[in-house]
Design a protein around this motif. Structure first.
Motif, PDB file in Angstrom:
ATOM      1  N   MET A 124       3.867  -4.956  -6.756  1.00 42.26           N
ATOM      2  CA  MET A 124       4.890  -3.925  -6.865  1.00 42.26           C
ATOM      3  C   MET A 124       4.371  -2.507  -6.653  1.00 42.26           C
ATOM      4  O   MET A 124       5.155  -1.560  -6.603  1.00 42.26           O
ATOM      5  N   ASN A 126       6.979   3.282 -13.526  1.00 45.19           N
ATOM      6  CA  ASN A 126       6.369   2.286 -12.639  1.00 45.19           C
ATOM      7  C   ASN A 126       5.048   1.784 -13.204  1.00 45.19           C
ATOM      8  O   ASN A 126       4.007   1.820 -12.546  1.00 45.19           O
ATOM      9  N   ALA A 179       8.777  -9.690 -10.771  1.00 44.93           N
ATOM     10  CA  ALA A 179       9.122  -8.654  -9.791  1.00 44.93           C
ATOM     11  C   ALA A 179      10.572  -8.801  -9.338  1.00 44.93           C
ATOM     12  O   ALA A 179      11.297  -7.803  -9.211  1.00 44.93           O
ATOM     13  N   GLU A 194      13.527  -5.990  -9.707  1.00 48.29           N
ATOM     14  CA  GLU A 194      14.224  -5.485  -8.515  1.00 48.29           C
ATOM     15  C   GLU A 194      15.723  -5.740  -8.573  1.00 48.29           C
ATOM     16  O   GLU A 194      16.524  -4.932  -8.082  1.00 48.29           O
ATOM     17  N   GLU A 195      16.119  -6.852  -9.192  1.00 50.84           N
ATOM     18  CA  GLU A 195      17.544  -7.189  -9.277  1.00 50.84           C
ATOM     19  C   GLU A 195      18.242  -6.462 -10.415  1.00 50.84           C
ATOM     20  O   GLU A 195      19.410  -6.101 -10.306  1.00 50.84           O
TER      21      GLU A 195
END
Length: 272
Positions: A25, A86, A179, A183-184
């Motif tokens: 990521m 992040n 990941a 992301e979803e």
């Protein structure tokens, strides 16, 4: 985009999954040792870490003022790491500290005992008895640590967004699943809301540290929470005057917030 807080059983390959995930990521992996080093850098004595760091405190250690000091430093270090965005943070109850932060995804990594025994024996050359002893000790300490410091049950799967069994899948698969969830699930709005919430939590923690280390106020188990626009002071004290002084300091430091006390007044309460 997100903060990923990983909890793991010993020999569930938490660090390995975190490293793969960070590369996948492009996130920063904040290791256990980095959090530990920051706790010491902030002021907690290194020689006392072994009493509290992901351990169930002994009876007297759980009553000592060092317990509250450790919690102040640990929470600050975790929030400071989360502020970078992040990031992947592993251990130290980060998932509990960051519960409710909209863009934080909490993940628990587990494995069956036989797999964990095999991994420990292969890594350290231990006997089966030594591996079993290490597993039992670690599981007990981590459960006690989370219960004592954060009043949560680390073995309650419902506390996490995702629980993955690394004995049943390749580590790369586990990293990809995490990941994919990030992301979803995490939206731009959640990221923005989460950033503001982390800022508020850090502000509250700075005030708590000031009350603890600069003013040395006699309020045991002291912590601060924020609900909407209200700052709430928690803890136990035998002096209403001390509590009122703490509230006035918070009011000066956190202007624009409503201030409320949830401190329990217990006469003849003796702190350590």
């Amino acid at each position: 985009m997100a903060i990923i807080a990983i909890s793991r059983q010993v020999a569930a390959h938490g660090d390995e999954v975190a490293e793969i995930l960070a590369k996948r990521m492009g996130y920063k992996f904040v290791t256990r040792k980095e959090i530990e080093a920051r706790i010491v850098e902030l002021g907690f004595p290194r020689e006392k870490l072994s009493k509290y760091d992901e351990r169930k405190p002994g009876f007297f250690a759980s009553l000592a003022r060092d317990r509250d000091d450790y919690l102040c430093y640990a929470q600050y270090a975790i929030l400071e790491a989360a502020e970078q965005k992040n990031v992947i943070i592993i251990g130290r109850g980060a998932w509990a500290v960051l519960q409710g932060v909209p863009n934080c995804i909490s993940v628990r990594l587990i494995a069956d005992e036989r797999t964990r025994i095999g991994r420990l024996r292969a890594e350290f050359g231990w006997t089966e008895k030594q591996a079993i002893q290490r597993i039992q000790e670690s599981d007990m300490n981590r459960a006690g640590f989370h219960s004592s410091f954060y009043n949560v049950n680390i073995n309650d799967d419902a506390m996490f967004h995702m629980v993955l069994n690394t004995a049943r899948m390749e580590l790369e698969v586990a990293a990809n699943l995490i990941a994919g969830l990030v992301e979803e699930k995490v939206t731009v709005k959640q990221e923005e809301d989460g950033g503001r919430m982390i800022d508020r939590l850090l502000e509250a923690q700075r005030v708590l540290n000031k009350l603890t280390f600069d003013y040395h106020l006699n309020i045991e188990y002291m912590h601060v929470t924020i609900e909407d626009n209200t700052v709430i002071l928690h803890g136990v004290s035998d002096s209403p005057d001390v509590v009122e002084r703490a509230l006035q300091i918070i009011k000066q430091e956190m202007r624009g917030y409503d201030i409320k006390s949830a401190v329990s007044i217990v006469h003849d309460f003796k702190g350590f």
